[in-house]
Design a protein around this motif. Structure first.
Motif, PDB file in Angstrom:
ATOM      1  N   LYS A  19       1.243  -1.257  -0.331  1.00 32.58           N
ATOM      2  CA  LYS A  19       0.030   0.093  -0.044  1.00 32.58           C
ATOM      3  C   LYS A  19       0.713   1.229  -0.132  1.00 32.58           C
ATOM      4  O   LYS A  19       2.484   0.834  -0.094  1.00 32.58           O
ATOM      5  N   ASN A  20      -0.036   2.289   0.067  1.00 32.31           N
ATOM      6  CA  ASN A  20       0.771   3.855  -0.217  1.00 32.31           C
ATOM      7  C   ASN A  20       1.864   3.463  -1.088  1.00 32.31           C
ATOM      8  O   ASN A  20       3.089   4.383  -0.792  1.00 32.31           O
ATOM      9  N   LEU A  21       2.193   3.236  -1.895  1.00 27.19           N
ATOM     10  CA  LEU A  21       3.179   2.959  -3.241  1.00 27.19           C
ATOM     11  C   LEU A  21       2.829   4.196  -3.913  1.00 27.19           C
ATOM     12  O   LEU A  21       2.050   4.924  -4.667  1.00 27.19           O
ATOM     13  N   LYS A  22       3.619   5.021  -4.151  1.00 21.34           N
ATOM     14  CA  LYS A  22       4.039   5.875  -5.717  1.00 21.34           C
ATOM     15  C   LYS A  22       4.143   5.300  -6.867  1.00 21.34           C
ATOM     16  O   LYS A  22       4.592   4.352  -7.328  1.00 21.34           O
ATOM     17  N   LYS A  23       3.688   6.677  -7.365  1.00 19.84           N
ATOM     18  CA  LYS A  23       3.656   5.464  -9.684  1.00 19.84           C
ATOM     19  C   LYS A  23       5.255   5.890  -9.740  1.00 19.84           C
ATOM     20  O   LYS A  23       5.761   6.241  -9.491  1.00 19.84           O
ATOM     21  N   GLY A  24       5.143   4.626 -10.626  1.00 19.27           N
ATOM     22  CA  GLY A  24       7.230   3.946 -10.838  1.00 19.27           C
ATOM     23  C   GLY A  24       6.528   2.613 -11.383  1.00 19.27           C
ATOM     24  O   GLY A  24       6.314   2.456 -11.727  1.00 19.27           O
ATOM     25  N   VAL A  25       8.429   2.345 -11.630  1.00 19.62           N
ATOM     26  CA  VAL A  25       8.453   1.000 -11.973  1.00 19.62           C
ATOM     27  C   VAL A  25       9.023   0.371 -10.967  1.00 19.62           C
ATOM     28  O   VAL A  25      10.043   0.486 -10.412  1.00 19.62           O
ATOM     29  N   TYR A  26       8.375  -0.860 -10.718  1.00 20.76           N
ATOM     30  CA  TYR A  26       8.609  -2.211 -10.189  1.00 20.76           C
ATOM     31  C   TYR A  26       8.749  -2.807 -10.113  1.00 20.76           C
ATOM     32  O   TYR A  26       8.452  -3.673 -11.272  1.00 20.76           O
ATOM     33  N   ALA A  27       9.278  -4.350 -10.103  1.00 13.56           N
ATOM     34  CA  ALA A  27       9.278  -5.282 -10.204  1.00 13.56           C
ATOM     35  C   ALA A  27       9.190  -6.654  -8.642  1.00 13.56           C
ATOM     36  O   ALA A  27       9.649  -5.948  -7.317  1.00 13.56           O
ATOM     37  N   VAL A  28       8.725  -7.875  -8.087  1.00 11.89           N
ATOM     38  CA  VAL A  28       8.346  -8.118  -7.299  1.00 11.89           C
ATOM     39  C   VAL A  28       9.300  -9.426  -7.130  1.00 11.89           C
ATOM     40  O   VAL A  28       8.942 -10.178  -8.033  1.00 11.89           O
ATOM     41  N   SER A  29       9.387 -10.076  -6.071  1.00 10.75           N
ATOM     42  CA  SER A  29       9.955 -11.117  -6.017  1.00 10.75           C
ATOM     43  C   SER A  29       9.480 -12.165  -4.615  1.00 10.75           C
ATOM     44  O   SER A  29       9.310 -11.226  -3.747  1.00 10.75           O
ATOM     45  N   ILE A  30       9.740 -13.333  -4.687  1.00  9.81           N
ATOM     46  CA  ILE A  30       8.761 -13.783  -3.274  1.00  9.81           C
ATOM     47  C   ILE A  30       9.667 -15.291  -3.254  1.00  9.81           C
ATOM     48  O   ILE A  30      10.503 -16.141  -3.866  1.00  9.81           O
ATOM     49  N   PHE A  31       9.805 -15.441  -1.941  1.00  7.54           N
ATOM     50  CA  PHE A  31      10.658 -17.058  -1.858  1.00  7.54           C
ATOM     51  C   PHE A  31       9.363 -17.651  -0.626  1.00  7.54           C
ATOM     52  O   PHE A  31       9.027 -16.857  -0.207  1.00  7.54           O
ATOM     53  N   GLN A  32       8.994 -19.047  -1.024  1.00 10.87           N
ATOM     54  CA  GLN A  32       8.395 -19.598   0.279  1.00 10.87           C
ATOM     55  C   GLN A  32       9.769 -20.325   0.909  1.00 10.87           C
ATOM     56  O   GLN A  32      10.282 -21.259   0.755  1.00 10.87           O
ATOM     57  N   ASP A  33      10.176 -19.774   2.197  1.00  9.90           N
ATOM     58  CA  ASP A  33      10.318 -20.587   3.720  1.00  9.90           C
ATOM     59  C   ASP A  33       9.716 -21.573   4.153  1.00  9.90           C
ATOM     60  O   ASP A  33       9.211 -21.546   4.571  1.00  9.90           O
ATOM     61  N   LEU A  34      10.587 -22.883   3.763  1.00 10.85           N
ATOM     62  CA  LEU A  34       9.229 -24.147   3.957  1.00 10.85           C
ATOM     63  C   LEU A  34      10.325 -24.528   5.452  1.00 10.85           C
ATOM     64  O   LEU A  34       9.390 -25.414   5.897  1.00 10.85           O
ATOM     65  N   ASN A  35      10.946 -23.908   5.608  1.00  9.72           N
ATOM     66  CA  ASN A  35      11.565 -25.285   7.562  1.00  9.72           C
ATOM     67  C   ASN A  35      11.824 -23.835   8.113  1.00  9.72           C
ATOM     68  O   ASN A  35      12.101 -24.746   9.603  1.00  9.72           O
ATOM     69  N   GLY A  36      11.148 -23.180   8.319  1.00  9.71           N
ATOM     70  CA  GLY A  36      11.191 -21.625   8.685  1.00  9.71           C
ATOM     71  C   GLY A  36      12.671 -21.341   9.248  1.00  9.71           C
ATOM     72  O   GLY A  36      12.985 -20.393  10.426  1.00  9.71           O
TER      73      GLY A  36
END
Length: 139
Positions: free
Chosen positions: A74-91
């Protein structure tokens, strides 16, 4: 009369600033194992993307999900972005890799369609209004 004009201008400027804040909903699809934590990071430059979270625009976490998971920046400004994700399975709160650096846990990025380290130039998108993007893991 001057107070009225000043008040109107102040209101217009305040509305204009608020109108420039957007939200980005990220939907992670194809989650095979419904455990652990999904970590997300939002970047606006290639130097920090995909994994320098100290320089990310924003980060988030998702817990308690099914075959899909959602998070909203939320509360992002107009612009160019990229998202990365990972799932931590072992905590252990980090992305585990093998001896040559290939992730051993599920990973993904916006607009990523192939294997290999994601590049900002291929994963970027324009944010100029509220937006929803979908990300699938690259296994």
């Amino acid at each position: 009369m001057k107070k009225l004009i000043f008040s109107f201008l102040l209101l217009a400027v305040s509305f204009g600033i608020h109108a420039q804040e957007f939200s980005l909903k990220v939907i992670v699809e194809g989650v095979e194992e419904q455990k652990g934590t999904i970590y997300l990071s939002l970047h606006d430059n290639e130097e920090s993307f995909p994994s320098d979270n100290d320089k990310a625009v924003s980060t988030g976490q998702i817990t308690g999900f099914g075959s899909t998971a959602e998070y909203t920046f939320k509360n992002l400004k107009k612009g160019v972005y990229a998202v990365s994700i990972f799932q931590d399975l072992n905590g252990n709160n980090e992305m585990d890799t093998n001896f040559i650096g290939i992730p051993k846990e599920p990973v993904g990025a916006s607009n990523l369609m192939s294997f290999g380290r994601p590049k900002f130039s291929k994963c970027k998108f324009d944010l100029d209004g509220d937006l929803t993007i979908r990300i699938e893991y690259i296994n």
